[in-house]
Design a protein around this motif. Structure first.
Motif, PDB file in Angstrom:
ATOM      1  N   UNK A  50       0.341  -3.531 -10.520  1.00 34.47           N
ATOM      2  CA  UNK A  50       1.227  -4.699 -10.493  1.00 34.47           C
ATOM      3  C   UNK A  50       2.682  -4.282 -10.548  1.00 34.47           C
ATOM      4  N   UNK A  51       2.977  -3.248 -11.397  1.00 35.93           N
ATOM      5  CA  UNK A  51       4.361  -2.751 -11.472  1.00 35.93           C
ATOM      6  C   UNK A  51       4.784  -2.175 -10.114  1.00 35.93           C
ATOM      7  N   UNK A  52       3.883  -1.350  -9.512  1.00 36.30           N
ATOM      8  CA  UNK A  52       4.205  -0.775  -8.203  1.00 36.30           C
ATOM      9  C   UNK A  52       4.418  -1.870  -7.158  1.00 36.30           C
ATOM     10  N   UNK A  53       3.591  -2.907  -7.220  1.00 38.82           N
ATOM     11  CA  UNK A  53       3.739  -3.999  -6.267  1.00 38.82           C
ATOM     12  C   UNK A  53       5.076  -4.708  -6.441  1.00 38.82           C
ATOM     13  N   UNK A  54       5.501  -4.833  -7.713  1.00 40.61           N
ATOM     14  CA  UNK A  54       6.811  -5.457  -7.963  1.00 40.61           C
ATOM     15  C   UNK A  54       7.935  -4.617  -7.378  1.00 40.61           C
ATOM     16  N   UNK A  55       7.826  -3.272  -7.568  1.00 40.92           N
ATOM     17  CA  UNK A  55       8.846  -2.383  -6.998  1.00 40.92           C
ATOM     18  C   UNK A  55       8.864  -2.496  -5.469  1.00 40.92           C
ATOM     19  N   UNK A  56       7.685  -2.563  -4.876  1.00 40.93           N
ATOM     20  CA  UNK A  56       7.636  -2.687  -3.420  1.00 40.93           C
ATOM     21  C   UNK A  56       8.255  -3.993  -2.959  1.00 40.93           C
ATOM     22  N   UNK A  57       8.060  -5.034  -3.743  1.00 43.02           N
ATOM     23  CA  UNK A  57       8.665  -6.314  -3.392  1.00 43.02           C
ATOM     24  C   UNK A  57      10.191  -6.228  -3.420  1.00 43.02           C
ATOM     25  N   UNK A  58      10.710  -5.456  -4.437  1.00 41.92           N
ATOM     26  CA  UNK A  58      12.168  -5.270  -4.470  1.00 41.92           C
ATOM     27  C   UNK A  58      12.660  -4.552  -3.217  1.00 41.92           C
ATOM     28  N   UNK A  59      11.942  -3.510  -2.841  1.00 43.35           N
ATOM     29  CA  UNK A  59      12.313  -2.795  -1.616  1.00 43.35           C
ATOM     30  C   UNK A  59      12.222  -3.719  -0.404  1.00 43.35           C
ATOM     31  N   UNK A  60      11.168  -4.552  -0.394  1.00 41.64           N
ATOM     32  CA  UNK A  60      11.006  -5.463   0.738  1.00 41.64           C
ATOM     33  C   UNK A  60      12.167  -6.464   0.809  1.00 41.64           C
ATOM     34  N   UNK A  61      12.609  -6.946  -0.343  1.00 39.81           N
ATOM     35  CA  UNK A  61      13.752  -7.875  -0.351  1.00 39.81           C
ATOM     36  C   UNK A  61      14.996  -7.180   0.192  1.00 39.81           C
ATOM     37  N   UNK A  62      15.201  -5.911  -0.203  1.00 41.99           N
ATOM     38  CA  UNK A  62      16.352  -5.157   0.281  1.00 41.99           C
ATOM     39  C   UNK A  62      16.262  -4.941   1.802  1.00 41.99           C
ATOM     40  N   UNK A  63      15.041  -4.623   2.268  1.00 44.93           N
ATOM     41  CA  UNK A  63      14.854  -4.439   3.710  1.00 44.93           C
ATOM     42  C   UNK A  63      15.115  -5.743   4.459  1.00 44.93           C
ATOM     43  N   UNK A  64      14.694  -6.874   3.847  1.00 43.37           N
ATOM     44  CA  UNK A  64      14.975  -8.146   4.492  1.00 43.37           C
ATOM     45  C   UNK A  64      16.470  -8.373   4.643  1.00 43.37           C
ATOM     46  N   UNK A  65      17.206  -8.019   3.633  1.00 46.29           N
ATOM     47  CA  UNK A  65      18.652  -8.187   3.713  1.00 46.29           C
ATOM     48  C   UNK A  65      19.239  -7.310   4.824  1.00 46.29           C
TER      49      UNK A  65
END
Length: 481
Positions: free
Chosen positions: A131-146
């Motif tokens: 779950x922690x790793x998934x949260x980190x990936x979501x942060x990266x995904x948000x940055x990539x979206x930007x």
């Protein structure tokens, strides 16, 4: 409790991945595993690579290509945005799945004890780590979206700029084309004007020059006789004298030969009349009134390499007249006249002379690829032709063709079955006639305009046939060579 107890996890289990696998909740709460291609490049790397390529190619691409590239990049950015949206949805599903799994493990942990409970707690800790790793990936995904949004806006702006630049360049090119057309039109008008002026001045100069030439000729004719005309008249007189002397010399040679023979009066009763040269016509004539009619004799003409040499019969030459052909030049002709048990032999006073200037004429024709002669077909395959239509005989380096307009009567390449020679007989027109066998079963008797053209055509065809390793002669002449 014993029935619901979970099986213990072996200590030597090796997991293929350090993260929890991807699952998707399907129909009836089924969770099929989603396979991932290891070769798929991440979205961030793809965006960075495309950006680098666009920046590198911006300087060396044309305006049209640059606009096309920006449009492709814009489409790629939209695709990446859609993929990011799909990944966000998948991430949400993963959170739901992990929560369900953690709840199931906690419920299971309350029902087991001992070593199995430790294994359940370890699994719960692994789920929390995922779950922690998934949260980190979501942060990266948000940055990539930007970043994708920034790149999309940049590409949109660049595409609009490229379109504007393309429109400007297109307008500039159209203006340049119009200017070039106007310049070309001005040059064409100037050239036409110059040509008209040059034509007018040239015509005027030519007229003045013609007037000067005519005036010079008039003055020359008034004050000085033309030496060329005098030379032509003198040359014609010399030719006439030469022909007369030649005939008189031949007559004297015949009388001398008859006196030398001195036996019998039959030989003295006939003679061969005509100029003994190529292009002439030889005829047997009686010399006395008491001589037998020539039609009662059986006649055969022969060739002799020299006087008294071996006789070679000329096939088809069985008439009282014979026209020498190029193969007879340098040879003595002999006619044997036979009636019952008597034989009369007549021989030319010397070898047949070549025609004046014929060799140089043929050498000039050899340089051409093909030479045309106007002919009339008087006989085809042994049948007389009443029509006097004009045909064209083409003698080329590889073949002979007889045609009328665009219709080919005969067209054959040089071969051993082809024959070409002078006509053996034919009356007074024999000196202008030739026999041509294109192939077995196809033969013609052709009449040329002059004796010179007939002999030139035979010599030219034999020259080209010899270059093709073919000996082109008449019937039975091949054995006499």
């Amino acid at each position: 409790m014993q029935q619901d107890a979970a099986w213990p996890v072996s200590a030597d289990v090796v997991f293929h991945s350090n993260r929890f696998p991807n699952y998707k909740i399907g129909v009836n709460n089924q969770t099929p595993e989603l396979t991932e291609d290891p070769k798929v490049v991440s979205m961030k790397e793809m965006v960075a690579r495309e950006t680098t390529q666009l920046l590198d190619q911006e300087k060396r691409l044309s305006v049209r290509d640059l606009a096309s590239k920006f449009e492709k990049g814009l489409a790629a950015a939209a695709k990446l945005s859609d993929e990011a949206r799909l990944k966000g949805a998948a991430s949400l599903e993963k959170h739901v799945l992990l929560k369900k799994l953690r709840d199931a493990l906690e419920a299971l942990g309350g029902r087991v004890a001992g070593r199995n409970k430790d294994d359940v707690e370890e699994a719960i800790s692994m789920v929390e780590a995922l779950a922690v790793q998934l949260t980190e990936r979501e942060g990266e995904l948000i940055q990539e979206k930007a970043e994708v949004k920034k790149l999309t806006s940049f590409l949109k702006q660049a595409s609009e700029d490229a379109k504007k630049l393309l429109d400007e360049e297109r307008a500039f090119a159209r203006a340049e084309i119009e200017n070039a057309r106007a310049a070309v039109q001005r040059v064409e008008e100037a050239l036409q004007e110059f040509e008209e002026m040059a034509r007018a001045s040239g015509k005027q100069d030519l007229d003045e020059l013609m007037k000067e030439i005519q005036e010079a000729r008039r003055i020359k004719m008034l004050h000085q006789p033309s030496k060329v005309m005098d030379m032509e008249h003198e040359l014609r007189a010399l030719r006439a004298q030469f022909e007369e002397k030649s005939k008189y010399s031949i007559k004297l040679q015949k009388e001398l030969a008859l006196r030398k023979s001195g036996d019998g009066t039959t030989q003295n009763s006939y003679e061969i009349d005509g100029t003994e040269a190529l292009g002439s016509f030889l005829k047997i004539l009686p010399c006395s009134s008491d001589a037998l009619d020539i039609s009662k004799f059986s006649i055969q003409w022969h060739r002799l390499a020299c006087e008294g040499g071996k006789k070679e019969p000329i096939s088809g030459a069985t008439k009282p007249y014979y026209a020498p052909e190029p193969f007879d030049v340098g040879r003595v002709l002999q006619a044997d006249m036979m009636v019952e048990d008597r034989i009369v032999t007549l021989t030319t006073t010397g070898p047949i002379d070549p025609a004046a200037g014929l060799g140089n004429y043929v050498e000039a024709l050899v340089r051409r690829h093909e030479t045309e002669f106007n002919v009339v077909i008087v006989q085809m395959n042994g049948v007389d032709q009443p029509s006097q239509s004009i045909y064209v005989l083409h003698i080329g380096k590889m073949r002979i063709k007889l045609c009328k307009g665009k219709t080919n009567v005969a067209k054959e390449y040089y071969s051993t079955s082809m024959q070409l020679c002078g006509v053996r007989g034919g009356g007074n027109a024999a000196a202008q006639a030739a026999f041509w066998q294109a192939k077995p079963g196809v033969s013609f008797v052709l009449v040329f305009e002059t004796e010179r053209e007939r002999n030139a055509a035979i010599m030219l065809a034999r020259r080209f046939a010899y270059d093709c390793n073919v000996v082109l002669v008449g019937p039975s002449d091949r054995t006499a060579m």
